[in-house]
Design a protein around this motif. Structure first.
Motif, PDB file in Angstrom:
ATOM      1  N   ASN A 209       9.016   1.154   0.163  1.00  0.00           N
ATOM      2  CA  ASN A 209       8.352   1.544   1.404  1.00  0.00           C
ATOM      3  C   ASN A 209       7.575   0.362   1.991  1.00  0.00           C
ATOM      4  O   ASN A 209       7.623   0.116   3.207  1.00  0.00           O
ATOM      5  N   ALA A 210       6.842  -0.343   1.138  1.00  0.00           N
ATOM      6  CA  ALA A 210       6.040  -1.475   1.595  1.00  0.00           C
ATOM      7  C   ALA A 210       6.924  -2.554   2.216  1.00  0.00           C
ATOM      8  O   ALA A 210       6.597  -3.121   3.268  1.00  0.00           O
ATOM      9  N   GLN A 211       8.032  -2.838   1.573  1.00  0.00           N
ATOM     10  CA  GLN A 211       8.945  -3.857   2.099  1.00  0.00           C
ATOM     11  C   GLN A 211       9.476  -3.462   3.469  1.00  0.00           C
ATOM     12  O   GLN A 211       9.570  -4.289   4.384  1.00  0.00           O
ATOM     13  N   ARG A 212       9.818  -2.205   3.628  1.00  0.00           N
ATOM     14  CA  ARG A 212      10.332  -1.721   4.908  1.00  0.00           C
ATOM     15  C   ARG A 212       9.245  -1.721   5.977  1.00  0.00           C
ATOM     16  O   ARG A 212       9.497  -2.076   7.135  1.00  0.00           O
ATOM     17  N   LEU A 213       8.054  -1.304   5.609  1.00  0.00           N
ATOM     18  CA  LEU A 213       6.955  -1.298   6.569  1.00  0.00           C
ATOM     19  C   LEU A 213       6.656  -2.712   7.062  1.00  0.00           C
ATOM     20  O   LEU A 213       6.533  -2.947   8.274  1.00  0.00           O
ATOM     21  N   LEU A 214       6.559  -3.647   6.149  1.00  0.00           N
ATOM     22  CA  LEU A 214       6.258  -5.022   6.532  1.00  0.00           C
ATOM     23  C   LEU A 214       7.345  -5.609   7.414  1.00  0.00           C
ATOM     24  O   LEU A 214       7.060  -6.395   8.338  1.00  0.00           O
ATOM     25  N   ALA A 215       8.584  -5.237   7.148  1.00  0.00           N
ATOM     26  CA  ALA A 215       9.700  -5.735   7.961  1.00  0.00           C
ATOM     27  C   ALA A 215       9.584  -5.292   9.409  1.00  0.00           C
ATOM     28  O   ALA A 215      10.194  -5.900  10.297  1.00  0.00           O
ATOM     29  N   ASN A 216       8.788  -4.264   9.661  1.00  0.00           N
ATOM     30  CA  ASN A 216       8.611  -3.741  11.011  1.00  0.00           C
ATOM     31  C   ASN A 216       7.209  -3.992  11.561  1.00  0.00           C
ATOM     32  O   ASN A 216       6.789  -3.350  12.528  1.00  0.00           O
ATOM     33  N   GLY A 217       6.494  -4.913  10.926  1.00  0.00           N
ATOM     34  CA  GLY A 217       5.172  -5.283  11.424  1.00  0.00           C
ATOM     35  C   GLY A 217       4.079  -4.302  11.098  1.00  0.00           C
ATOM     36  O   GLY A 217       2.996  -4.351  11.695  1.00  0.00           O
ATOM     37  N   ILE A 218       4.331  -3.385  10.144  1.00  0.00           N
ATOM     38  CA  ILE A 218       3.338  -2.367   9.768  1.00  0.00           C
ATOM     39  C   ILE A 218       2.685  -2.805   8.463  1.00  0.00           C
ATOM     40  O   ILE A 218       3.367  -3.000   7.453  1.00  0.00           O
ATOM     41  N   ASN A 219       1.363  -2.968   8.481  1.00  0.00           N
ATOM     42  CA  ASN A 219       0.660  -3.526   7.326  1.00  0.00           C
ATOM     43  C   ASN A 219      -0.254  -2.538   6.609  1.00  0.00           C
ATOM     44  O   ASN A 219      -0.954  -2.909   5.663  1.00  0.00           O
ATOM     45  N   ALA A 220      -0.281  -1.283   7.064  1.00  0.00           N
ATOM     46  CA  ALA A 220      -1.110  -0.263   6.408  1.00  0.00           C
ATOM     47  C   ALA A 220      -0.388   1.068   6.433  1.00  0.00           C
ATOM     48  O   ALA A 220       0.248   1.422   7.422  1.00  0.00           O
ATOM     49  N   ASN A 221      -0.500   1.795   5.333  1.00  0.00           N
ATOM     50  CA  ASN A 221       0.131   3.110   5.221  1.00  0.00           C
ATOM     51  C   ASN A 221      -0.956   4.155   5.018  1.00  0.00           C
ATOM     52  O   ASN A 221      -1.810   4.007   4.132  1.00  0.00           O
ATOM     53  N   LEU A 222      -0.944   5.191   5.838  1.00  0.00           N
ATOM     54  CA  LEU A 222      -1.915   6.277   5.680  1.00  0.00           C
ATOM     55  C   LEU A 222      -1.385   7.251   4.630  1.00  0.00           C
ATOM     56  O   LEU A 222      -1.071   8.405   4.902  1.00  0.00           O
TER      57      LEU A 222
END
Length: 446
Positions: free
Chosen positions: A214-227
């Motif tokens: 999940n973290a890898q996918r989020l970072l690939a899209n410019g998302i640096n925090a997960n709620l």
């Protein structure tokens, strides 16, 4: 200079061994005397300490002694060239304060707000909140439970890039990627397992691996925090059981902890939610005002337990939600309660990080504010935002509609200018937010 004659020189040489022996004996006597004096001094010191230790020490002086002792032990036990941790923390606080001192009031207020983004691509509507209001956090969100926008993964990645590029301040870019029924990335990558199904495998390594992906996918899209993750303990309430990691504190701690580590050890900050724990809530706070009827003992042993245990994992944020907890505060929901945030979460549990609110357009909050006489939703959300900051929240999740966003910004600005939100209160949140952003690599304090 008069040199000795050969005869005198020979006589001196013959006497040299005797003189050396005398010198050795004299030195030995001096050494014995020095040791004797040292013993007397040491005995005197021991006597002095034993008598002094019976006297009461003031708390302030005791703190100094404790600090000196800790610093001494630290310097003895480590060969590290770095300063003791206390000094490092002090140095960072000074750097954070210096950073804050260079911010305008608009920038400071913008750090306390989180803008919901629901768009198929960056557009001029976002310029006002990101550039004029200097809002410094965003959540890529859904509207009415629908899919995320943009509709393609490349579009999402471009949006993440464009948000940072157009904002005046470096952004925390968040979304809710829990898995299961709350799976924001599913349109782009396919569905991911729910927390309950991950926990059912009884394998923390698999939970960690899923969060890492999940973290890898989020970072690939410019998302640096997960709620995420939820650390609510399921107890038969209205929240979908599949969103939770278990029905006991132990299971939640084990599996939510692995999920949190999987995120944070791979570059994405996690968020523990929903404080103070809504596993028994009879109504989802998104839909209506709910009450947790547990006693303080029950809350501490069950609902608070995962939050308390996972503080050692250094969660990036903790999310508060809009639920009544009369055992602690019968007047305000948790999200607006100084008792539950400042006294319990920060004071009792010891959490000193960033606290973020759940969405401020939630049915539970609007229902509560209506009970307080705020029938207009814009006014209700604006006033609730000010109360949420006063209660101890650091980042407030703004409403979706631009007119409601403007009402929030105006209300917070007026509260700061009037002193209702003091500069000291504002500074407390800024310290926590800037520390988090420095930890994330978004800003440099050097």
């Amino acid at each position: 200079m008069i040199y000795p004659s050969p005869l005198e020189h020979k006589q001196q040489q013959s006497r040299a061994p005797g003189r050396s022996l005398q010198h050795i004996l004299f030195s030995a006597m001096l050494l014995v005397l020095a040791v004797h004096i040292a013993c007397i001094f040491t005995i005197g010191q021991i006597w002095h300490i034993s008598n002094t230790s019976e006297r009461p020490i003031s708390p302030a002086l005791g703190a100094v002694y404790a600090h000196q002792s800790t610093s001494t032990q630290s310097s003895r036990s480590s060969s590290s060239p770095y300063a003791p941790l206390a000094n490092q923390a002090s140095g960072q606080n000074q750097s954070i304060d210096a950073y804050i001192d260079h911010m305008t009031q608009t920038q400071k207020i913008g750090q306390l707000l989180m803008l919901p983004v629901y768009t198929n691509g960056y557009n001029s509507v976002l310029n006002q909140p990101l550039q004029q209001w200097d809002i410094a956090n965003v959540i890529i969100f859904t509207q009415y439970g629908g899919a995320l926008m943009p509709s393609t993964q490349s579009g999402l990645a471009q949006l993440g890039h464009d948000l940072q590029a157009h904002a005046n301040q470096r952004l925390i870019v968040a979304t809710d990627e829990e898995g299961g029924t709350v799976d924001r990335l599913a349109p782009y990558y396919g569905s991911t397992p729910s927390p309950s199904s991950l926990a059912a495998k009884s394998d923390t390594k698999q939970v960690y691996a899923q969060a890492r992906q999940n973290a890898q996918r989020l970072l690939a899209n410019g998302i640096n925090a997960n709620l995420a993750p939820l650390v609510d303990v399921y107890q038969g309430g209205a929240i979908d059981q599949s969103r939770m990691f278990g029905s006991t504190p132990g299971d939640v701690i084990k599996y939510a902890g692995a999920f949190l580590d999987g995120l944070q050890q791979n570059g994405v900050q996690g968020t523990l939610k929903h404080w103070p724990g809504i596993g028994s809530a009879p109504v989802n706070p998104d839909n209506g005002l709910s009450s947790i009827t547990h006693s303080q003992a029950q809350l501490n042993s069950v609902d608070f337990a995962p939050f308390r245990a996972l503080l050692s994992h250094q969660p990036g944020m903790i999310m508060t939600t809009h639920v009544m907890v009369p055992a602690y505060d019968s007047h305000k929901p948790a999200s607006l309660s100084p008792v539950l945030i400042n006294q319990v979460l920060r004071g009792q549990l010891g959490y000193q990080g960033v606290v973020v609110t759940d969405q401020m357009e939630a049915g539970g909050l609007l229902q509560f504010m209506q009970q307080q006489g705020y029938s207009n939703p814009s006014q209700a959300i604006a006033e609730a935002t000010v109360q949420a900051i006063l209660a101890g929240n650091d980042i407030i999740e703004c409403p979706m509609a631009p007119d409601r966003q403007a009402a929030v910004v105006n209300a917070v600005t007026s509260a700061v200018q009037s002193g209702r939100i003091s500069q000291d209160r504002l500074h407390q949140s800024l310290q926590r937010i800037i520390a988090l952003k420095a930890r994330m690599g978004l800003i440099s304090l050097s």
